[in-house]
Design a protein around this motif. Structure first.
Motif, PDB file in Angstrom:
ATOM      1  N   ALA A 294      45.797  73.308  55.884  1.00 13.68           N
ATOM      2  CA  ALA A 294      45.055  74.107  54.736  1.00 13.68           C
ATOM      3  C   ALA A 294      44.091  73.291  54.112  1.00 13.68           C
ATOM      4  O   ALA A 294      43.076  73.832  53.830  1.00 13.68           O
ATOM      5  N   TYR A 295      44.385  71.878  53.967  1.00 17.39           N
ATOM      6  CA  TYR A 295      43.396  71.104  52.925  1.00 17.39           C
ATOM      7  C   TYR A 295      42.563  70.339  53.846  1.00 17.39           C
ATOM      8  O   TYR A 295      41.671  69.533  53.424  1.00 17.39           O
ATOM      9  N   GLN A 297      39.504  71.009  55.986  1.00 19.84           N
ATOM     10  CA  GLN A 297      38.348  72.061  56.110  1.00 19.84           C
ATOM     11  C   GLN A 297      37.554  71.600  57.334  1.00 19.84           C
ATOM     12  O   GLN A 297      36.545  71.027  57.048  1.00 19.84           O
ATOM     13  N   GLN A 324      42.512  77.939  52.386  1.00 19.09           N
ATOM     14  CA  GLN A 324      41.650  77.150  53.242  1.00 19.09           C
ATOM     15  C   GLN A 324      40.400  77.868  53.367  1.00 19.09           C
ATOM     16  O   GLN A 324      39.349  77.452  53.528  1.00 19.09           O
TER      17      GLN A 324
END
Length: 690
Positions: A294-295, A297, A324
């Motif tokens: 999720a982190y 990008q 996200q």
């Protein structure tokens, strides 16, 4: 008598200071200048050196004093060899809530073991059984010394056959057990895999000495895989016991994900197809890897995250996917909206996702930007006052207005959007005088009160928590009211939280140390309610607070930070002990907070995050995501603790300002213009910190 004179002087000083304490200071109870307090402290000191013959004469004058059992307890600990089982039993029966009663029992058991009185030891143990491993080992010793060999050996084997190291108190027992030919290779192998399953590899490696050749070969293969996690995906882990298979798979993929999450996710997606879909291992690794994705990008990370949970089975991963999406260079509001609608109903109805739902709806529909003139600056995740799920057909203004009724970070943002006043929803607690009277008759509560009069809140808290354990529900509901009445404000905050009395704001948000905060905020040119909110979030106003990592005092300063701040701003600091002094701590904490405020160009959001997570991390986050709307930047802070910290501090500042009758905006005008509902669909220009 010099010691007694010194104690008397200190108490007189304490009474003098307390008698002039202002309303903004946590002052506990006003000590009465009564000789009994002086006498108690004096006897406490004398008991450290008094002879056994002198003890009775020292204790007799205070037999009716609530803290008398502490003197008796101290005397018993000094002379355990003079104790009898009858005296121990009498003490345990007389003071069932006494916090240190188990320590008296342990001292007595230790004395009996030292004297080799093992049958008496068993009798004493049964009076107040202690399930800790050290005392279970002593119990096994007692069985072995009293011709109860079968029970002793069985208990010893069960104590040895665990997946963790036992305390040194068990060493003698295990040595005695080993002389009888224990452990067998099969027992050692079983313990090895218990240790491996628990991740206790130091113990596991120690157990090699007891394994046979086949056992050592298998254990060595397992340890080799742990060192080379990239091999696990193609290794035959079925050769290991079932209890260890999941552990080696979990450790391997977690290690790979920490090294490079996207390749690890691809490997995991291929590997998990061979595992039962409903297994806890699949859930654990899906969520672990998903949160890391999720982190990241990137388009690949987003695609991998959707493949991990295509049917939105895990709300944790749906929330991770939402963050996200909110952290993308250009937010796709349609994706945000779709993901919110896949959350469980309770999460959809939460302030957090209602706020982002209405933002997503608004950013898909062209509207005139709202420039709000006033906002409040804090929020509380501890409180929720609005329930219900939003219908897609519900007008956006209705959703905003409903959310604006909530006392929360998102509720305050919604109130600003709608130019509505903040709703604190304060509900003073309805005190039942009879319940409060009965509560104060509780012996443990009475002892807590006396400790507070002696300015010893640690001892008071032990008694307080001991009393809580046996209180009826309605009595527990009155604990915050009583601690607040006493002026024990840290405790009133914690009591109200413990009992989920979210709307009891008098107990949860008392104005404390106001003179100190006013003085230091003015000196450092920062907002006083902001500094107050930091202290409320950091320690709940506990001057003697110390975190597991060593942060100290009201504003939870690390010694290294405090030292540098003191040197930079010319604040006197000799060692770490002064950090527990409110005046010193607030001076240093306010100066450091002001430094963060200047470093981040007067942005309280970034400065608050830096106070919690460190300025270097915040600068990195700004370089990575500084172009985001401010609320999206907060929502996508990688550390959940810091994310909640920032939201709480901003909300707490509003609450303190409102309760003080001050007009306050949660965000400055320039910060409000950075919010998602001001951005529409147009991407903002990157804003980086050099």
């Amino acid at each position: 008598m010099k010691a007694a004179q010194l104690v008397l002087s200190l108490l007189i000083m304490l009474y003098s200071v307390s008698s002039v304490a202002d309303e903004g200071t946590e002052h506990f109870l006003e000590p009465e200048a009564d000789a009994v307090y002086v006498q108690f402290v004096e006897i406490e000191q004398q008991l450290k050196t008094a002879s056994y013959e002198a003890v009775a004469g020292l204790l007799t004058p205070l037999q009716q004093y609530p803290l008398y059992p502490y003197l008796q307890y101290q005397a018993y600990l000094r002379f355990p060899a003079r104790l009898t089982q009858a005296e121990v039993n009498q003490f345990l029966d007389a003071y069932p809530l006494f916090p240190s009663r188990t320590y008296l029992q342990q001292a007595w058991l230790t004395q009996l073991a030292k004297d080799g009185r093992w049958q008496e030891w068993i009798t004493a143990y049964q009076r107040l059984p202690n399930k800790s491993a050290a005392y279970q080992c002593d119990l096994a010793q007692a069985y072995l010394h009293t011709d109860q060999q079968e029970q002793g050996l069985a208990l010893t084997a069960s104590l040895w056959l665990v997946g963790k190291s036992q305390p040194k108190a068990c060493d003698a027992l295990f040595e005695q057990w080993a002389q009888l030919g224990n452990p067998t290779a099969s027992m050692a192998q079983k313990r090895y895999w218990l240790a491996a399953q628990a991740g206790e590899m130091r113990l596991a490696r120690y157990l090699h000495r007891y394994l046979d050749e086949d056992g050592n070969r298998l254990a060595s293969a397992y340890e080799a895989l742990l060192k080379q996690p990239e091999r696990v995906a193609t290794a035959d882990v079925s050769i290991f016991p079932a209890m260890a298979q999941q552990q080696v798979i979990k450790k391997a993929f977690q290690s790979l994900a920490r090294q490079s999450v996207e390749p690890a996710a691809q490997q995991w997606l291929a590997y998990r197809s061979h595992l039962p879909a409903a297994s806890s291992l699949v859930h654990t690794l899906d969520v672990y890897i998903g949160k890391r994705l999720a982190y990241a990008q990137t388009d690949t990370a987003a695609e991998l995250l959707s493949r991990l949970d295509p049917d939105h089975q895990y709300s944790e991963l749906t929330e991770a996917r939402l963050r996200q999406a909110l952290g993308a260079d250009v937010i796709d509001w349609a994706v945000v909206l779709t993901l919110i609608t896949t959350l469980p109903a309770d999460l959809q109805a939460s302030d957090r996702w209602q706020y982002w739902y209405v933002n997503a709806m608004q950013n898909q529909t062209p509207v005139s930007p709202v420039v709000d003139d006033e906002i409040g600056d804090e929020s509380v995740a501890e409180i929720k006052t609005v329930e219900g799920q939003t219908s897609e057909s519900q007008p956006l203004d209705d959703i905003w207005n409903q959310l604006a009724q909530s006392r929360s970070f998102y509720g305050f943002l919604a109130a600003a959007h709608q130019q509505l006043p903040y709703h604190l929803n304060n509900q003073p607690f309805n005190v039942n005088a009879d319940v409060l009277t009965e509560l104060q008759k509780n012996p443990a509560i009475q002892r807590a009160k006396e400790w507070l009069k002696l300015d010893r809140p640690t001892e008071a808290q032990r008694e307080w928590l001991s009393a809580r354990a046996r209180l009826a529900p309605d009595e527990r509901q009155h604990m915050a009211a009583l601690s607040f009445e006493w002026g024990w404000y840290h405790r009133s905050i914690m009591d109200a939280i413990r009992q989920q009395q979210w709307n009891y704001l008098d107990a949860r948000f008392p104005p404390l140390f106001t003179d100190l905060f006013d003085r230091q905020a003015s000196k450092n040119e920062i907002d006083v309610t902001w500094a107050t909110a930091i202290a409320r979030q950091e320690s709940a106003f506990k001057p003697e607070a110390m975190s597991p990592v060593g942060a100290r005092g009201l504003m939870q300063l690390m010694p290294s930070t405090a030292k540098l701040t003191a040197k930079k701003y010319g604040i006197s600091l000799a060692g770490t002990e002064p950090l527990f002094n409110p005046e010193t701590n607030i001076a240093l904490g306010s100066a450091y907070l002001a430094e963060m405020y200047q470093r981040f160009d007067g942005n309280r959001t970034y400065a608050s995050a830096a106070y919690n997570a460190g300025p270097n991390r915040v600068e990195r986050w700004l370089k990575e995501r500084g172009h985001l709307p401010l609320d999206a930047w907060i929502e996508t802070i990688p550390y959940a603790e810091t994310r909640q910290y920032v939201q709480n501090v901003l909300a707490f500042r509003v609450i303190y300002a409102q309760r003080a009758g001050q007009e306050v905006a949660m965000l400055s005008p320039s910060e409000r213009l950075l919010l998602a509902y001001q951005q529409q669909s147009e991407p903002s220009e990157p804003d980086t910190v050099n």
